[in-house]
Scaffold this active site. Structure first.
Site, PDB file in Angstrom:
ATOM      1  N   VAL A  62       0.843  -1.198   0.000  1.00 60.90           N
ATOM      2  CA  VAL A  62       0.000   0.000   0.000  1.00 60.90           C
ATOM      3  C   VAL A  62       0.878   1.248   0.000  1.00 60.90           C
ATOM      4  O   VAL A  62       1.926   1.271   0.652  1.00 60.90           O
ATOM      5  CB  VAL A  62      -0.884   0.031   1.278  1.00 60.90           C
ATOM      6  CG1 VAL A  62      -1.717   1.293   1.346  1.00 60.90           C
ATOM      7  CG2 VAL A  62      -1.762  -1.192   1.352  1.00 60.90           C
ATOM      8  N   CYS A  63       0.434   2.293  -0.715  1.00 63.49           N
ATOM      9  CA  CYS A  63       1.069   3.612  -0.621  1.00 63.49           C
ATOM     10  C   CYS A  63      -0.022   4.665  -0.734  1.00 63.49           C
ATOM     11  O   CYS A  63      -1.194   4.387  -0.483  1.00 63.49           O
ATOM     12  CB  CYS A  63       2.162   3.784  -1.674  1.00 63.49           C
ATOM     13  SG  CYS A  63       1.552   3.918  -3.362  1.00 63.49           S
ATOM     14  N   ARG A  64       0.327   5.870  -1.144  1.00 60.43           N
ATOM     15  CA  ARG A  64      -0.668   6.945  -1.229  1.00 60.43           C
ATOM     16  C   ARG A  64      -1.636   6.723  -2.378  1.00 60.43           C
ATOM     17  O   ARG A  64      -2.838   6.821  -2.224  1.00 60.43           O
ATOM     18  CB  ARG A  64       0.024   8.303  -1.384  1.00 60.43           C
ATOM     19  CG  ARG A  64      -0.934   9.489  -1.281  1.00 60.43           C
ATOM     20  CD  ARG A  64      -0.198  10.791  -1.427  1.00 60.43           C
ATOM     21  NE  ARG A  64       0.166  11.049  -2.806  1.00 60.43           N
ATOM     22  CZ  ARG A  64      -0.629  11.616  -3.707  1.00 60.43           C
ATOM     23  NH1 ARG A  64      -1.829  12.023  -3.383  1.00 60.43           N
ATOM     24  NH2 ARG A  64      -0.222  11.800  -4.945  1.00 60.43           N
TER      25      ARG A  64
END
Length: 98
Positions: A62-64
């Site tokens: 997961v990231c932005r």
């Protein structure tokens, strides 16, 4: 590279599934809220911390927005890990945060 949407990940958590989520955002970004239970390993440190990961487990990255987690997924996949990229990242996340 396998992918799941934020909604699909949220549904799995709601069903009580145990997920191994790695948030590759920077520490300051994670301080604003992360998926409950997610482990923070900033993208630049993934290569140096992958020895702490278990190749028998599957990880959701997961990231932005999905870009950095995509790069982390490709890298870990090339090292023999089972990974899934969460598309849309935290921008698409509507579930609980901690």
């Amino acid at each position: 590279m396998e992918q799941l949407t934020a909604k699909e990940v949220e549904a799995l958590l709601t069903q009580g599934k145990t997920l191994n989520i790695i948030d590759v955002r920077e520490v300051e970004e994670v301080a604003e809220g992360k998926i409950p239970g997610a482990v923070n390993i900033p993208l630049g440190l993934v290569e140096f911390r992958m020895h702490k990961l278990d190749k028998s487990k599957e990880y959701i990255m997961v990231c932005r927005s999905g870009g950095r987690s995509g790069r982390a997924s490709q890298f870990l996949e090339s090292q023999g890990f089972k990974v899934i990229n969460m598309t849309g990242g935290m921008l698409a996340w509507e579930g609980k945060k901690e």
